[in-house]
Design a protein around this motif. Structure first.
Motif, mmCIF file in Angstrom:
data_model
loop_
_atom_site.group_PDB
_atom_site.id
_atom_site.type_symbol
_atom_site.label_atom_id
_atom_site.label_comp_id
_atom_site.label_asym_id
_atom_site.label_seq_id
_atom_site.Cartn_x
_atom_site.Cartn_y
_atom_site.Cartn_z
ATOM 1 N N ALA A 175 0.856 -1.181 0.000
ATOM 2 C CA ALA A 175 0.000 0.000 0.000
ATOM 3 C C ALA A 175 0.891 1.230 0.000
ATOM 4 O O ALA A 175 1.647 1.464 0.948
ATOM 5 N N GLU A 176 0.811 2.011 -1.061
ATOM 6 C CA GLU A 176 1.650 3.197 -1.220
ATOM 7 C C GLU A 176 0.842 4.438 -0.823
ATOM 8 O O GLU A 176 -0.033 4.885 -1.557
ATOM 9 N N THR A 177 1.136 4.960 0.370
ATOM 10 C CA THR A 177 0.477 6.184 0.810
ATOM 11 C C THR A 177 1.506 7.304 0.888
ATOM 12 O O THR A 177 2.714 7.066 0.831
ATOM 13 N N ILE A 178 1.009 8.529 1.030
ATOM 14 C CA ILE A 178 1.926 9.662 1.138
ATOM 15 C C ILE A 178 2.790 9.538 2.385
ATOM 16 O O ILE A 178 3.975 9.868 2.386
ATOM 17 N N PRO A 218 -4.383 -12.598 -0.038
ATOM 18 C CA PRO A 218 -4.969 -12.047 -1.264
ATOM 19 C C PRO A 218 -4.252 -10.772 -1.691
ATOM 20 O O PRO A 218 -3.700 -10.037 -0.865
ATOM 21 N N ALA A 219 -4.271 -10.505 -2.992
ATOM 22 C CA ALA A 219 -3.548 -9.346 -3.530
ATOM 23 C C ALA A 219 -4.009 -8.037 -2.899
ATOM 24 O O ALA A 219 -3.224 -7.118 -2.704
ATOM 25 N N GLU A 220 -5.304 -7.953 -2.578
ATOM 26 C CA GLU A 220 -5.845 -6.689 -2.071
ATOM 27 C C GLU A 220 -5.784 -6.581 -0.552
ATOM 28 O O GLU A 220 -6.225 -5.570 0.027
ATOM 29 N N PHE A 221 -5.208 -7.591 0.139
ATOM 30 C CA PHE A 221 -5.315 -7.602 1.586
ATOM 31 C C PHE A 221 -4.567 -6.452 2.249
ATOM 32 O O PHE A 221 -5.035 -5.886 3.245
ATOM 33 N N THR A 222 -3.383 -6.084 1.736
ATOM 34 C CA THR A 222 -2.629 -5.001 2.358
ATOM 35 C C THR A 222 -3.433 -3.713 2.376
ATOM 36 O O THR A 222 -3.446 -2.977 3.371
ATOM 37 N N ARG A 223 -4.126 -3.422 1.272
ATOM 38 C CA ARG A 223 -4.928 -2.207 1.219
ATOM 39 C C ARG A 223 -6.035 -2.247 2.278
ATOM 40 O O ARG A 223 -6.305 -1.243 2.951
ATOM 41 N N GLU A 224 -6.667 -3.414 2.439
ATOM 42 C CA GLU A 224 -7.714 -3.534 3.446
ATOM 43 C C GLU A 224 -7.138 -3.402 4.854
ATOM 44 O O GLU A 224 -7.768 -2.809 5.741
ATOM 45 N N PHE A 225 -5.934 -3.942 5.070
ATOM 46 C CA PHE A 225 -5.278 -3.817 6.367
ATOM 47 C C PHE A 225 -5.009 -2.351 6.693
ATOM 48 O O PHE A 225 -5.260 -1.887 7.809
ATOM 49 N N VAL A 226 -4.503 -1.610 5.703
ATOM 50 C CA VAL A 226 -4.195 -0.195 5.923
ATOM 51 C C VAL A 226 -5.465 0.598 6.214
ATOM 52 O O VAL A 226 -5.474 1.506 7.055
ATOM 53 N N ARG A 227 -6.549 0.264 5.536
ATOM 54 C CA ARG A 227 -7.815 0.948 5.814
ATOM 55 C C ARG A 227 -8.307 0.675 7.233
ATOM 56 O O ARG A 227 -8.891 1.551 7.878
ATOM 57 N N GLU A 228 -8.055 -0.537 7.721
ATOM 58 C CA GLU A 228 -8.416 -0.855 9.102
ATOM 59 C C GLU A 228 -7.577 -0.031 10.071
ATOM 60 O O GLU A 228 -8.097 0.492 11.077
ATOM 61 N N VAL A 229 -6.273 0.106 9.782
ATOM 62 C CA VAL A 229 -5.407 0.940 10.618
ATOM 63 C C VAL A 229 -5.897 2.380 10.610
ATOM 64 O O VAL A 229 -5.992 3.030 11.659
ATOM 65 N N GLU A 230 -6.218 2.891 9.420
ATOM 66 C CA GLU A 230 -6.685 4.272 9.302
ATOM 67 C C GLU A 230 -7.966 4.487 10.104
ATOM 68 O O GLU A 230 -8.116 5.494 10.821
ATOM 69 N N ALA A 236 -3.394 7.937 -1.135
ATOM 70 C CA ALA A 236 -2.619 7.069 -2.033
ATOM 71 C C ALA A 236 -1.617 7.888 -2.828
ATOM 72 O O ALA A 236 -1.911 8.985 -3.290
ATOM 73 N N MET A 237 -0.414 7.341 -2.991
ATOM 74 C CA MET A 237 0.608 7.987 -3.817
ATOM 75 C C MET A 237 0.131 8.119 -5.265
ATOM 76 O O MET A 237 0.362 9.119 -5.921
ATOM 77 N N ASN A 238 -0.530 7.075 -5.749
ATOM 78 C CA ASN A 238 -1.062 7.085 -7.108
ATOM 79 C C ASN A 238 -2.480 6.536 -7.080
ATOM 80 O O ASN A 238 -2.689 5.325 -7.153
ATOM 81 N N PRO A 239 -3.494 7.413 -6.948
ATOM 82 C CA PRO A 239 -4.881 6.952 -6.807
ATOM 83 C C PRO A 239 -5.337 6.077 -7.968
ATOM 84 O O PRO A 239 -6.206 5.225 -7.791
ATOM 85 N N GLN A 240 -4.780 6.265 -9.162
ATOM 86 C CA GLN A 240 -5.196 5.446 -10.304
ATOM 87 C C GLN A 240 -4.921 3.971 -10.072
ATOM 88 O O GLN A 240 -5.601 3.118 -10.640
ATOM 89 N N LYS A 241 -3.897 3.657 -9.286
ATOM 90 C CA LYS A 241 -3.512 2.265 -9.081
ATOM 91 C C LYS A 241 -4.218 1.622 -7.893
ATOM 92 O O LYS A 241 -3.938 0.487 -7.553
ATOM 93 N N GLU A 242 -5.098 2.363 -7.256
ATOM 94 C CA GLU A 242 -5.789 1.829 -6.103
ATOM 95 C C GLU A 242 -6.972 0.956 -6.491
ATOM 96 O O GLU A 242 -7.517 0.244 -5.664
ATOM 97 N N PHE A 243 -7.372 1.003 -7.729
ATOM 98 C CA PHE A 243 -8.565 0.263 -8.136
ATOM 99 C C PHE A 243 -8.268 -0.574 -9.370
ATOM 100 O O PHE A 243 -7.312 -0.388 -10.045
#
Length: 416
Positions: A97-100, A377-389, A409-416
């Motif tokens: 998960a690439e965040t600022i 799963p490929a999307e799990f890190t993003r879900e983990f970060v959302r739980e932290v947030e 997100a560093m690059n919002p286009q790549k989030e979906f």
């Protein structure tokens, strides 16, 4: 085939079917028509090119058949007891998960133990890595590999407490050190990473000393055969560009093995001969000079990765042998790392029954089971970060927008 094997084979086929369906229903259809046509044309050109490559590979292998076949030994599955086989694997979410504010990656490790076609024990462990965005991806990769390997070793030591007859690691015993060596040539790493790698090495040596461990290298890229042939013949072999598993897929009839210790006359030389193939591919060296350089490189890679002595590096390399194992006609062989002192015992337990293997994949059944269990799963890190947030928002006494900005997100286009 046991019920457990049928279950795993079904999972493999189901996963493959899902991937094919997704590819045919969404991947091509989402592209503009012009791009679709261009890729169809590219596929046709690539098919024609690879047809020639396949024919060339077959002819090269045939030229070396007489030299290699004496080292391929047929084996038989036995029925010599009901052994327990444990397997350990780790996984990390393939997309960090690439965040600022930070780069997040999560990882896991675990073991399963199989006996009599049933899972009798299992254990699972989790971990995570967070880095400032100022760090490079190479740095993050080094940290992830070392910490993930350390967690796997912890899981393996826990599995040993269950007293299995055989414990299989998914991967090479020293793979973490080789990865760290590649990264340390590019970026500096802090001492705590080296310290963690040393702890991983200490745990690895405990596994080697146990006399009941082996490493399953599923995606082995050994090219030792081409290097060996080059030295035997005094000139660059046409097989230096070929993976050993490509060559042996043609030569080996299941069940059979090729033992690198027999081929190369001593254990621990598979990496050196693979390096010979690589060096000869660059040109400018004789096979003899390439071998001398390769032996220095093998020692250097471990000494620089782990800050150990050359004597320690040689000792580690020389106590680990590799064999190629082929149990399924449809699948290529896989590489098995075995401690020299326990090689006979490991192979005896592994080949004690055909039920120890999953013929759908050509791999030990326990390895397939643990892989299914720990894969994130490929999307799990993003879900983990959302739980932290979400948890930070609940407890943060400042402006919630500050939290939102940190996790943007560093690059919002790549989030979906």
């Amino acid at each position: 085939m046991s019920e457990l094997q049928r279950f795993i084979a079904g999972l493999v086929c189901l996963n493959l079917g899902d991937k094919i369906a997704m590819s045919s229903e969404t991947a091509w259809g989402k592209l503009p028509i012009d791009l679709q046509e261009q890729f169809y044309e590219r596929a046709e050109r690539e098919a024609r090119r690879l047809t020639t490559v396949i024919r060339d590979l077959r002819s090269k292998v045939e030229l070396a058949r007489n030299k290699l076949e004496p080292y391929v030994r047929r084996l038989e599955f036995k029925a010599s007891g009901d052994f327990s086989i444990a397997a350990v694997d780790g996984s990390f979410s393939p997309r960090p998960a690439e965040t600022i504010g930070a780069r997040f990656t999560v990882y896991s490790a675990g073991f399963v133990m199989v006996k009599g076609g049933e899972i009798v024990k299992e254990g699972f462990y989790s971990g995570g890595v967070r880095h400032d965005q100022a760090h490079s991806r190479d740095f993050s990769s080094a940290v992830l590999h070392v910490q993930g390997s350390y967690l796997e070793r912890r899981a393996a030591l826990e599995a040993l407490k269950e007293d299995p007859d055989l414990l299989l690691l998914d991967g090479s015993f020293l793979g973490f050190a080789y990865s760290l060596f590649r990264v340390r040539r590019i970026v500096p790493v802090p001492q705590w990473i080296v310290d963690t790698a040393r702890e991983t090495l200490e745990a690895t040596e405990k596994l080697l000393d146990s006399g009941k461990c082996a490493g399953v290298v599923k995606r082995g890229r050994s090219r030792a055969i081409g290097g060996w042939l080059s030295i035997e013949e005094g000139g660059k072999s046409p097989l230096t560009d070929c993976l050993d598993k490509q060559i042996l897929h043609y030569l080996m009839k299941p069940p059979s093995i090729l033992n690198y210790r027999e081929l190369l006359k001593q254990p621990g030389l598979q990496r050196a001969y693979s390096r010979v193939s690589e060096l000869l591919g660059r040109g400018g060296l004789s096979p003899k000079d390439a071998f001398e350089q390769a032996m220095k490189w093998v020692v250097e890679s471990l000494t620089k990765a782990l800050d150990v002595s050359g004597e320690t590096a040689l000792r580690l390399e020389s106590r680990i042998n590799r064999v190629q194992i082929k149990v399924s006609a449809e699948n290529p062989p896989f590489e098995l790392e075995v401690p020299v002192e326990s090689e006979d015992k490991v192979l005896s337990v592994l080949f004690s029954s055909v039920d120890n293997f999953n013929m759908a994949t050509g791999l030990p059944l326990a390895i397939d089971l643990v892989d299914e269990s720990v894969t994130l799963p490929a999307e799990f890190t993003r879900e983990f970060v959302r739980e932290v947030e979400a948890r930070i928002v609940d407890s943060y006494d400042g402006d919630p927008e500050e939290v939102k900005g940190f996790f943007a997100a560093m690059n919002p286009q790549k989030e979906f």
